[in-house]
Design an enzyme around this catalytic site. Structure first.
Site, PDB file in Angstrom:
ATOM      1  CE1 TYR A 226      -3.273   2.930   0.694  1.00 33.87           C
ATOM      2  CE2 TYR A 226      -2.155   3.230   2.789  1.00 33.87           C
ATOM      3  CZ  TYR A 226      -3.050   3.668   1.830  1.00 33.87           C
ATOM      4  OH  TYR A 226      -3.720   4.855   2.022  1.00 33.87           O
TER       5      TYR A 226
HETATM    6  O1  LIG Z   1      -9.141  -4.515  13.998  1.00 42.04           O
HETATM    7  C1  LIG Z   1      -8.080  -3.901  14.096  1.00 42.04           C
HETATM    8  C2  LIG Z   1      -7.633  -2.980  13.114  1.00 42.04           C
HETATM    9  C3  LIG Z   1      -6.426  -2.361  13.277  1.00 42.04           C
HETATM   10  N1  LIG Z   1      -5.675  -2.593  14.383  1.00 42.04           N
HETATM   11  C4  LIG Z   1      -4.391  -1.908  14.590  1.00 42.04           C
HETATM   12  O2  LIG Z   1      -4.647  -0.521  14.645  1.00 42.04           O
HETATM   13  C5  LIG Z   1      -3.544   0.203  14.092  1.00 42.04           C
HETATM   14  C6  LIG Z   1      -4.060   1.087  12.980  1.00 42.04           C
HETATM   15  O3  LIG Z   1      -4.485   0.259  11.906  1.00 42.04           O
HETATM   16  P1  LIG Z   1      -5.498   0.751  10.783  1.00 42.04           P
HETATM   17  O4  LIG Z   1      -5.780  -0.414   9.900  1.00 42.04           O
HETATM   18  O5  LIG Z   1      -6.654   1.421  11.409  1.00 42.04           O
HETATM   19  O6  LIG Z   1      -4.667   1.866  10.028  1.00 42.04           O
HETATM   20  P2  LIG Z   1      -3.193   1.794   9.383  1.00 42.04           P
HETATM   21  O7  LIG Z   1      -2.267   2.502  10.310  1.00 42.04           O
HETATM   22  O8  LIG Z   1      -2.824   0.418   9.012  1.00 42.04           O
HETATM   23  O9  LIG Z   1      -3.351   2.590   8.024  1.00 42.04           O
HETATM   24  C7  LIG Z   1      -4.282   3.614   7.944  1.00 42.04           C
HETATM   25  O10 LIG Z   1      -3.668   4.860   8.101  1.00 42.04           O
HETATM   26  C8  LIG Z   1      -2.952   5.396   7.050  1.00 42.04           C
HETATM   27  C9  LIG Z   1      -3.840   5.440   5.850  1.00 42.04           C
HETATM   28  O11 LIG Z   1      -3.230   6.019   4.760  1.00 42.04           O
HETATM   29  C10 LIG Z   1      -4.329   4.061   5.523  1.00 42.04           C
HETATM   30  O12 LIG Z   1      -5.182   4.130   4.415  1.00 42.04           O
HETATM   31  C11 LIG Z   1      -5.075   3.506   6.655  1.00 42.04           C
HETATM   32  O13 LIG Z   1      -5.484   2.186   6.415  1.00 42.04           O
HETATM   33  C12 LIG Z   1      -2.566  -0.863  13.614  1.00 42.04           C
HETATM   34  O14 LIG Z   1      -1.640  -1.056  14.613  1.00 42.04           O
HETATM   35  C13 LIG Z   1      -3.413  -2.108  13.470  1.00 42.04           C
HETATM   36  O15 LIG Z   1      -2.712  -3.310  13.623  1.00 42.04           O
HETATM   37  C14 LIG Z   1      -6.097  -3.484  15.363  1.00 42.04           C
HETATM   38  O16 LIG Z   1      -5.420  -3.712  16.366  1.00 42.04           O
HETATM   39  N2  LIG Z   1      -7.297  -4.110  15.181  1.00 42.04           N
END
Ligand SMILES: O=c1ccn([C@@H]2O[C@H](COP(=O)(O)OP(=O)(O)O[C@H]3OC[C@@H](O)[C@H](O)[C@H]3O)[C@@H](O)[C@H]2O)c(=O)[nH]1
Length: 423
Positions: A226
């Site tokens: 991504y």
């Molecule tokens: O169900 C979940 C979802 C996410 N998480 C955690 O929460 C944190 C944030 O994860 P998210 O999937 O919400 O977001 P991400 O940091 O991966 O990326 C996000 O932010 C940057 C944007 O540009 C991306 O499009 C967006 O997906 C991560 O540590 C992830 O592992 C959980 O612990 N449980």
């Protein structure tokens, strides 16, 4: 491009030449000089009529509020919003419409919601304000057709798949959808003389930098497809900008949360993609009882409480940054900005805020790390504060989540009912 029943016709076509009449500057014969007073009279009449039309337009309800003629510093009136049926794109379209821009949304509805379009259409029913075109940006012919039929002043390119976890499983989908589709948009812009681009990039392009907070000159070493696909798209845009007089603004978002404070739009991820879902979607799914609980993915990171640190930015602030970027975009200039609050919060802190905002004692399970995740990212937003006069107004996680929760609670089926009406 497929037509849907709610698709509005293009307002102005580039293929229809605008009426023009050359005015003879010299070498007028006698008959011309005899006609001069008549011509001057007609000109004066035309001038008065134009002034009257402007006055009426300014006072009509569809152009109420700040004037379209004075507000848009960069001369932008008609904005193409790709991905405008999605979470961020729909909020951006709402803000642009409120600010009296004309908006055309292009979306293939693969991740976005027709219901969000329907809400916008109900809010802005006046002819010529909002046009929705159902099309896939991978279809270069369809995209060219859209540019051929419309005179856009600027493009806000939101359309993209955006799940870090999914990108590690389906990298080609990400390179195609993000990198290759951006190329299609750029080529169409170049071919049709559209010279302002606001590009949705991400903090994921930085990967896992050694030093926090992240500034715009922090080296970009993305660690998942991504982030890599977005970085490649940025590179293509930057290379092209060197060879053109395009006005480019690249906004690198941190983690977007929240929703329209007036409760008209919200975050409605696809249920079938739940396993890849973002933490905010998972929080609301768990609070609504759609899923049994929240899964915290990774508790052994080298952070204060072992969970990942992110910088959560409210969608209302984010779209405000877009409007400011559009105002400040200038030919042959490139602006690159982090859009974040400057504060890092752990996933555990997020879960606590989610429980407080929803009032639900959500069950939490602690799992293995998710592939593609980095331990800690948060922004240094001082460049955007300084240059675009933008700063985050929502810096309290619980406040943003409470606003979003109101919409979630009142829309347990998310946009499903609106979409049914739309079809
Ligand atoms: O169900 C979940 C979802 C996410 N998480 C955690 O929460 C944190 C944030 O994860 P998210 O999937 O919400 O977001 P991400 O940091 O991966 O990326 C996000 O932010 C940057 C944007 O540009 C991306 O499009 C967006 O997906 C991560 O540590 C992830 O592992 C959980 O612990 N449980």
């Amino acid at each position: 491009m497929k037509d849907l029943p709610h698709m509005l016709p293009a307002n102005r076509s580039r293929s229809q030449p605008r009426a023009s009449r050359p005015w003879p500057l010299s070498g007028m014969d006698n008959s011309e000089s005899r006609r001069r007073p008549q011509i001057i009279g007609k000109l004066a009449m035309a001038f008065m009529l134009t002034a009257l039309c402007i006055l009426i337009l300014k006072q009509s309800p569809s152009f109420s509020g700040p004037s379209v003629f004075s507000r848009h510093e960069a001369g932008v009136t008609h904005v193409l919003v790709t991905g405008g049926a999605g979470y961020i794109g729909s909020h951006a379209a709402l803000r642009l419409l409120k600010d009296n821009y004309r908006v055309t949304i292009v979306d293939n509805l693969s991740r976005g919601n027709l219901g969000a379009i329907k809400v916008l259409q109900q809010l802005f029913p006046e002819p010529g304000r909002l046009q929705f075109i159902y099309a896939d940006l991978g279809d270069a012919r369809a995209v060219n057709n859209i540019f051929e039929k419309n005179a856009f002043d600027a493009v806000m390119h939101f359309a993209a798949v955006a799940y870090v976890g999914e990108s590690t499983l389906e990298p080609l989908r990400y390179y195609h959808n993000i990198t290759s589709n951006t190329l299609v948009i750029l080529e169409a812009m170049a071919a049709h003389g559209v010279k302002t681009l606001i590009y949705s990039s991400t903090c994921a392009t930085y990967g896992e930098p050694e030093k926090m907070p992240i500034t715009e000159v922090t080296p970009q070493h993305p660690i998942n497809p991504y982030g890599k696909a977005k970085k490649m798209a940025e590179d293509i845009i930057l290379d092209f900008s060197k060879r053109s007089d395009m006005a480019v603004m690249i906004l690198r978002y941190f983690n977007v949360i929240g929703s329209d404070p007036e409760g008209r739009l919200g975050e409605a991820p696809r249920p079938e993609l739940r396993e890849h879902g973002r933490i905010s979607g998972a929080c609301f799914d768990a609070a609504l009882g759609i899923i049994p609980g929240l899964k915290v993915k990774g508790v052994d990171y080298a952070t204060s409480d072992g969970t990942c640190i992110r910088d959560y930015i409210d969608v209302t602030d984010l779209v405000d940054a877009h409007v400011k970027a559009l105002d400040k975009a200038r030919p042959s200039k490139v602006g690159i900005y982090n859009v974040g609050t400057g504060k890092g919060r752990s996933v555990k802190e997020f879960v606590e805020a989610c429980k407080k905002a929803t009032g639900v004692s959500i069950k939490v399970d602690y799992l293995e790390r998710r592939p593609g995740d980095y331990a800690e990212v948060y922004s240094d937003p001082s460049k955007i504060n300084r240059e675009l006069n933008w700063s985050a107004r929502y810096t309290d996680l619980q406040e943003s989540l409470s606003i979003a929760w109101k919409w979630q609670k009142s829309h347990p089926n998310r946009y499903e009912s609106e979409a049914a009406v739309a079809l």
